[in-house]
Design an enzyme around this catalytic site. Structure first.
Site, PDB file in Angstrom:
ATOM      1  N   HIS A   6      -8.720  -5.084   8.187  1.00 34.80           N
ATOM      2  CA  HIS A   6      -7.559  -4.348   8.698  1.00 34.80           C
ATOM      3  C   HIS A   6      -8.033  -3.502   9.870  1.00 34.80           C
ATOM      4  O   HIS A   6      -8.751  -2.538   9.688  1.00 34.80           O
ATOM      5  CB  HIS A   6      -6.945  -3.469   7.612  1.00 34.80           C
ATOM      6  CG  HIS A   6      -6.377  -4.261   6.467  1.00 34.80           C
ATOM      7  ND1 HIS A   6      -5.105  -4.775   6.480  1.00 34.80           N
ATOM      8  CD2 HIS A   6      -6.930  -4.655   5.294  1.00 34.80           C
ATOM      9  CE1 HIS A   6      -4.875  -5.442   5.342  1.00 34.80           C
ATOM     10  NE2 HIS A   6      -5.978  -5.390   4.607  1.00 34.80           N
ATOM     11  N   ARG A  37      -5.898  -2.106  12.041  1.00 32.55           N
ATOM     12  CA  ARG A  37      -4.897  -1.019  12.151  1.00 32.55           C
ATOM     13  C   ARG A  37      -4.209  -0.889  13.508  1.00 32.55           C
ATOM     14  O   ARG A  37      -3.261  -0.125  13.623  1.00 32.55           O
ATOM     15  CB  ARG A  37      -5.500   0.343  11.795  1.00 32.55           C
ATOM     16  CG  ARG A  37      -6.101   0.427  10.390  1.00 32.55           C
ATOM     17  CD  ARG A  37      -5.063   0.277   9.323  1.00 32.55           C
ATOM     18  NE  ARG A  37      -5.574   0.591   7.997  1.00 32.55           N
ATOM     19  CZ  ARG A  37      -5.253  -0.082   6.900  1.00 32.55           C
ATOM     20  NH1 ARG A  37      -4.426  -1.128   6.974  1.00 32.55           N
ATOM     21  NH2 ARG A  37      -5.733   0.265   5.727  1.00 32.55           N
ATOM     22  N   ASP A  43      -0.607  -9.931   3.795  1.00 32.04           N
ATOM     23  CA  ASP A  43      -1.505  -9.082   2.991  1.00 32.04           C
ATOM     24  C   ASP A  43      -1.095  -7.622   2.960  1.00 32.04           C
ATOM     25  O   ASP A  43      -0.684  -7.046   3.965  1.00 32.04           O
ATOM     26  CB  ASP A  43      -2.943  -9.171   3.487  1.00 32.04           C
ATOM     27  CG  ASP A  43      -3.852  -8.366   2.584  1.00 32.04           C
ATOM     28  OD1 ASP A  43      -3.967  -8.738   1.408  1.00 32.04           O
ATOM     29  OD2 ASP A  43      -4.402  -7.352   3.037  1.00 32.04           O
ATOM     30  N   HIS A 103      -8.908 -11.747  -2.098  1.00 32.67           N
ATOM     31  CA  HIS A 103      -9.485 -10.777  -3.046  1.00 32.67           C
ATOM     32  C   HIS A 103      -9.176 -10.996  -4.522  1.00 32.67           C
ATOM     33  O   HIS A 103      -8.446 -10.218  -5.133  1.00 32.67           O
ATOM     34  CB  HIS A 103      -9.112  -9.349  -2.641  1.00 32.67           C
ATOM     35  CG  HIS A 103      -7.709  -9.121  -2.169  1.00 32.67           C
ATOM     36  ND1 HIS A 103      -6.590  -9.496  -2.876  1.00 32.67           N
ATOM     37  CD2 HIS A 103      -7.252  -8.525  -1.036  1.00 32.67           C
ATOM     38  CE1 HIS A 103      -5.514  -9.139  -2.202  1.00 32.67           C
ATOM     39  NE2 HIS A 103      -5.886  -8.555  -1.086  1.00 32.67           N
ATOM     40  N   ASN A 128      -6.402  -1.844  -3.657  1.00 32.52           N
ATOM     41  CA  ASN A 128      -5.482  -2.906  -4.060  1.00 32.52           C
ATOM     42  C   ASN A 128      -6.090  -4.243  -3.655  1.00 32.52           C
ATOM     43  O   ASN A 128      -6.315  -4.465  -2.471  1.00 32.52           O
ATOM     44  CB  ASN A 128      -4.129  -2.683  -3.351  1.00 32.52           C
ATOM     45  CG  ASN A 128      -3.157  -3.822  -3.575  1.00 32.52           C
ATOM     46  OD1 ASN A 128      -3.502  -4.856  -4.160  1.00 32.52           O
ATOM     47  ND2 ASN A 128      -1.938  -3.646  -3.101  1.00 32.52           N
ATOM     48  N   ASP A 178     -11.899  -6.903   3.167  1.00 27.96           N
ATOM     49  CA  ASP A 178     -10.665  -6.118   2.997  1.00 27.96           C
ATOM     50  C   ASP A 178     -10.882  -4.689   3.517  1.00 27.96           C
ATOM     51  O   ASP A 178     -10.369  -3.721   2.954  1.00 27.96           O
ATOM     52  CB  ASP A 178     -10.185  -6.116   1.546  1.00 27.96           C
ATOM     53  CG  ASP A 178      -8.709  -5.689   1.434  1.00 27.96           C
ATOM     54  OD1 ASP A 178      -8.074  -5.459   2.485  1.00 27.96           O
ATOM     55  OD2 ASP A 178      -8.211  -5.591   0.301  1.00 27.96           O
ATOM     56  N   HIS A 226      -8.614   4.477   6.296  1.00 30.83           N
ATOM     57  CA  HIS A 226      -7.557   5.474   6.129  1.00 30.83           C
ATOM     58  C   HIS A 226      -8.095   6.818   6.600  1.00 30.83           C
ATOM     59  O   HIS A 226      -9.269   7.121   6.408  1.00 30.83           O
ATOM     60  CB  HIS A 226      -7.136   5.601   4.664  1.00 30.83           C
ATOM     61  CG  HIS A 226      -6.372   4.420   4.160  1.00 30.83           C
ATOM     62  ND1 HIS A 226      -5.098   4.133   4.573  1.00 30.83           N
ATOM     63  CD2 HIS A 226      -6.713   3.455   3.278  1.00 30.83           C
ATOM     64  CE1 HIS A 226      -4.678   3.035   3.965  1.00 30.83           C
ATOM     65  NE2 HIS A 226      -5.641   2.598   3.171  1.00 30.83           N
ATOM     66  N   PHE A 284      -4.038   3.171  -0.852  1.00 25.91           N
ATOM     67  CA  PHE A 284      -4.909   2.131  -1.389  1.00 25.91           C
ATOM     68  C   PHE A 284      -5.873   1.668  -0.302  1.00 25.91           C
ATOM     69  O   PHE A 284      -5.491   1.547   0.858  1.00 25.91           O
ATOM     70  CB  PHE A 284      -4.086   0.918  -1.834  1.00 25.91           C
ATOM     71  CG  PHE A 284      -3.286   1.141  -3.086  1.00 25.91           C
ATOM     72  CD1 PHE A 284      -3.890   1.025  -4.326  1.00 25.91           C
ATOM     73  CD2 PHE A 284      -1.939   1.443  -3.024  1.00 25.91           C
ATOM     74  CE1 PHE A 284      -3.160   1.208  -5.489  1.00 25.91           C
ATOM     75  CE2 PHE A 284      -1.193   1.629  -4.187  1.00 25.91           C
ATOM     76  CZ  PHE A 284      -1.807   1.512  -5.419  1.00 25.91           C
TER      77      PHE A 284
HETATM   78 ZN    ZN Z   1      -4.607  -7.619   0.115  1.00 29.45          ZN
END
Ligand code: ZN
Lengths: 180, 445, 318
Positions: free
Chosen positions: B60, B62, B152, B232, B278, B305, B309, B323
């Site tokens: 991610h 972002r 996702d 995942h 998650n 993953d 954050h 998460f």
């Molecule tokens: Zn996911």
């Protein structure tokens, strides 16, 4: 540690008997007296004094109570949290002559706390203090009216009072901390 | 013909023996001893292991939309420091990567930054809302050449929509990467449902919520003869379903994250929200089952993953926390700890699950090749003997929500070589402007 | 005791000490002057992110009887409801010099997060967090049981061999969790009775026996204590049970079930009650009911908790 024996059963009984006579003398009899022991050993000593009164003045039933001072202490932040004990005062102390009883008088802070605790229960006419041992080192302007034994001691010594009802034996020792 | 670039001395290629590697331009020119190194920068790689540049199928980044957490630049810097030379960027940005415009923007940002090849993943449904298919074909034929599609963060839970998506992507050999989470069974769920959740009073996330979706999806993939990738995996039951599907010949691949290989649900005991993720951390039995499945090939790849954050999303009560955890910088160390140190994996296996297979699943020809003459100069050099407490000093991305801070981990990426140039040298990230210039040079040819 | 976050942290000795101190605190409530000077100069903050007038008033009375200054910080209508984080709130309270924070929060674990955060140095007392725990409620329940069963001889005693049946919404109940751990620590035998939908799936890992059928559970042997839990309105429409009528018929302490219990079985409820749903009025108002005592005992137990958290030399205790 080396422990030196200061008092045993006969000594303790003798001084308590003397204190009982002194109390009766100063009070001019057993009227209006209430004995309040400071837990734990002060309560035991107060009961013994009451028993001795009965032998001196047959028929005298002097009320005995327990006055816990934990919640009134000023050193609650200097030690691990202290357990409290029950306060059990069977009669009104309003206008009475209260004899506070404790085993050892040291800094005077416990007695200060006891005076505050008592104030929250009522207003006695007179309050007197009886102790088994006075070891000195007062930090407050407090003195005992009735003393079993004056025992000048060093700060690092420990006065240990054991009573048969609680500890299985009667003995007062002075423990000298031995520096390594 | 470009000049020799790097002479890597004494590196052990995967599980093989120590040798020298000479790169020239952006390819590997020679492997062996006594190589002509005139003009090459010499890297002393004795004691280091050489792996093909790592490929993360699940990152991610972002950007666009959540630049306070990560950007394409900072995320690919995190990738580089972790030994990755390519990342697949998940679609749950703002705007969502559900059009050719957004995926081309992400692609361009990655090219300009130059730290790693960024391959955008396209959303399966418009706005990740699970209602209408996104413009899958337009994204596939865009300059980003999207092959992996995923909602996702959310599950394509509508079975009909999932069937259509699986069918539709067959026309351009795409794959649907499913985040398997039955939404009704996980409403308000906070952590794996079981002994710990019962005690902590956190709403439980049952294993069946994952396993039921995987079971449905492998049957759909079989029915429409398409290709499914399961993101995942987190439970022993999911492993059993995948194992069954593969035995049946269903075209399914599966991924596991580093954190699910190392951490278990008891980390939630202190309500430290860094461990809120998650799918959730599971029981120790699940962790061991996932390791076994990765070792026997039931699970095909490890993907991070990586979910950055900002600190305020984690420094709060568990229920209010976001998460996800970051993973790019620590992935190789965690795989070493959970798979290599336990004897389940050789370093060739590490290359397989962290580079070769993810590149194949993602249709990324320029990465994931065994280190051999003529292969692209996408190389990661790792020191497997290093072991230290993982600290924020090891992080290169913008966010610090790593679950490993304060944990002892082995291995350290010493060099990362991407498109022939070093993005990481001596475990230090090369500066942004230098990398951008190098990337520019590669683009001009 | 630095904080009180969960009854699972209490050893048997620590729990009995707390109950014994509560006895001494209860004695103070019986005298004319109900105030003790113990916590003079200390500041206790009631930080309530959820409305709970009963619990807040109980803590407030407890703190005031110990002469602490009390600041009530209600999240409703404050900056907290405007999105201020727990961290910012905690740092604000720290700057105000809070010595203890009594926190009620909708999120499980919020008190633990506060205690571990370093945002504030105060002692943290969990006054109910989400579906996790409500330790002072369990302490007051245990205190109430011990007083009823042992009377004046309670001091120093646990609840060894006492059978306690807890009925109702276990899975969402912080009261049930705190009670299960504390009662187990004190030696009681706990039985949980509820439909399976209202039990955690992992309830078999708890130190309890479980029965889905209240009549069966009561038929096997009458418990010394039956504790009825409140059914929250919001559970009614989430398929945990078909409807309130069926719940009441099968799991409620109806008149008929109450009459079938021996006169020695204590009837408890943490309140507030849904009369006619989980408990009949006859049972709630009977002599076996301890419901009003529970309220009074709550103040004593919270005094003991505040005393234990706020006094003591922290270096020695840490
Ligand atoms: Zn996911």
């Amino acid at each position: 540690m080396t422990a030196r024996v200061i008092m045993q059963t006969p000594d303790i009984h003798r001084v308590l008997t003397r204190i009982a006579h002194e109390i009766l003398e100063s009070n001019r009899g057993a009227d209006n007296l209430v004995l309040l022991g400071i837990p734990t050993r002060g309560v035991t000593l107060a009961r013994r004094l009451a028993a001795i009164f009965q032998t001196i003045v047959p028929g005298a039933a002097i009320p005995v109570g327990a006055l816990d001072v934990t919640m009134y202490r000023d050193d609650l932040w200097q030690h691990p949290t202290r357990m409290s004990s029950p306060t059990d005062v069977p009669v009104s102390i309003e206008g009475s002559t209260v004899i506070l009883v404790d085993d050892v008088l040291y800094s005077g802070r416990t007695v200060r706390a006891a005076l505050d605790a008592m104030t929250d229960l009522g207003r006695p006419q007179i309050v007197r203090l009886a102790v088994l041992v006075d070891r000195g080192h007062r930090e407050l302007p407090i003195r005992a009216d009735f003393v079993g034994k004056n025992l000048p001691s060093a700060h690092d010594e420990r006065i240990n009072v054991r009573l048969a009802e609680l500890d299985g034996e009667d003995v007062v020792t002075i423990d000298q901390a031995v520096s390594a | 013909m470009s000049a020799p670039r790097f002479l890597i001395r004494g590196a052990q290629i995967g599980s093989g023996s120590a040798t020298d590697i000479l790169t020239q331009g952006n390819v590997i020119a020679a492997i062996g001893s006594g190589l002509d190194s005139a003009g090459a920068e010499i890297i002393d790689a004795h004691g280091l292991i050489a792996l093909p540049g790592l490929v993360d199928l699940h990152t991610h980044l972002r950007e666009p939309g959540y630049e306070q957490s990560e950007t394409v630049l900072s995320g690919t810097q995190a990738a580089a420091i972790g030994g990755f030379t390519s990342v697949f960027a998940m679609a749950n940005t703002n705007p969502v990567a559900d059009t050719a415009g957004v995926v081309e923007q992400v692609l361009a940002l990655g090219e300009a930054a130059g730290y790693a090849t960024v391959r955008p993943i396209g959303a399966v449904t418009q706005g990740l809302e699970g209602m209408h298919l996104a413009e899958l074909g337009a994204m596939a034929s865009s300059r980003a050449q999207v092959r992996v599609f995923s909602d996702d963060g959310k599950c394509v839970s509508d079975p009909l929509l999932m069937r259509r998506a699986l069918e539709y992507v067959k026309s351009f050999n795409g794959v649907i990467a499913q985040h398997a989470q039955e939404p009704r069974l996980t409403e308000d769920a906070q952590m794996s449902e079981g002994e710990v959740s019962a005690r902590l009073g956190l709403a439980g996330w049952p294993a069946v919520a994952e396993e039921a979706i995987i079971a449905r999806d492998v049957l759909l993939a079989e029915h429409v003869k398409s290709r499914l990738h399961v993101c995942h995996l987190s439970t022993a039951g999911s492993v059993e379903v995948i194992r069954w599907a593969k035995a049946r010949g269903i075209n399914v691949t599966a991924e596991v994250t580093p954190h699910h290989l190392l951490l278990s649900e008891d980390r939630a005991e202190t309500y430290d929200a860094r461990f809120k993720v998650n799918p959730p951390l599971r029981r120790r039995e699940d962790v061991l089952a996932l390791r076994e499945a990765l070792a026997d090939g039931t699970i095909d790849i490890v993907a991070t993953d990586h979910a950055p954050h900002p600190s305020e999303s984690k420094e709060c009560e568990w229920g209010a926390a976001a998460f996800g955890m970051i993973g790019l910088e620590s992935a190789l160390s965690v795989v070493q700890e959970s798979m290599v140190e336990t004897g389940l994996f050789t370093w060739d296996d590490v290359a397989r699950v962290l580079s070769i297979t993810p590149a194949r699943i993602g249709g990324l020809a320029s990465h994931g090749q065994m280190l051999a003459v003529g292969a692209p100069a996408e190389i990661t050099l790792v020191d497997p003997h290093d072991r230290q407490v993982f600290t924020t000093d090891r992080l290169a991305g913008q966010s610090h929500n790593s679950p490993y801070l304060g944990i002892d981990l082995p291995g350290r990426v010493m060099w990362t070589i991407h498109q022939g140039y070093a993005t990481v040298a001596g475990a230090k990230l090369i500066a942004t402007d230098i990398i951008a210039a190098q990337a520019e040079e590669v683009r001009r040819g | 005791m630095r904080h009180l976050l969960s009854t699972s942290e209490l050893s048997r000795d620590a729990a009995i000490d707390l109950l014994d101190i509560s006895e001494d605190m209860a004695a103070v409530a019986d005298r004319e002057n109900k105030k003790l000077p113990t916590l003079r100069g200390k500041t206790v903050v009631n930080l309530f992110f959820e409305d709970s007038t009963r619990t807040r008033i109980s803590f407030e009375a407890a703190a005031k009887r110990l002469s602490a200054d009390v600041i009530n910080f209600s999240a409703k209508g404050s900056s907290v409801s405007k999105g201020e984080s727990l961290k910012d709130t905690a740092q604000t309270l720290s700057a105000m010099g809070a010595d203890a924070v009594v926190i009620r929060h909708g999120a499980s674990g919020a008190p633990a997060v506060l205690a571990a955060s370093g945002w504030i140095d105060a002692g943290i007392i969990n006054a109910g967090d989400g579906t996790h725990e409500h330790p002072t409620q369990a302490l007051l329940d245990a205190f109430t049981m011990r007083r009823r069963l042992h009377g004046a001889g309670s001091r120093g005693k646990g609840l060894d061999g006492v059978s306690v049946t807890i009925v109702g919404d276990i899975v969402h109940s912080r009261v049930a969790r705190s009670n299960v751990w504390l009662l187990k620590t004190l030696g009681a035998e706990v039985r949980l009775v509820a439909p399976a939908t209202l039990l955690p799936v992992a309830v078999h890992t708890w130190p309890v026996t479980v029965d889905y059928d209240l009549d069966h559970a009561l038929g096997e042997s009458a418990p010394d204590v039956i504790m009825m839990l409140r059914i929250q309105q919001e559970r009614m429409n989430q398929a945990f049970f078909p409807n309130p009528r069926e719940y009441s018929n099968v799991w409620g302490l109806s008149n008929a079930r109450w009459i079938g219990l021996p006169a020695t079985t204590l009837v408890m409820h943490p309140g507030p009650m849904n009369r006619g749903l989980e408990i009949s009025s006859a049972a709630a108002d009977s002599p076996q009911s301890t419901i009003l005592e529970q309220v009074a005992n709550g103040v004593s137990v919270r005094m003991a908790t505040l005393y234990t958290v706020l006094t003591g030399n922290r270096e020695v205790h840490a």
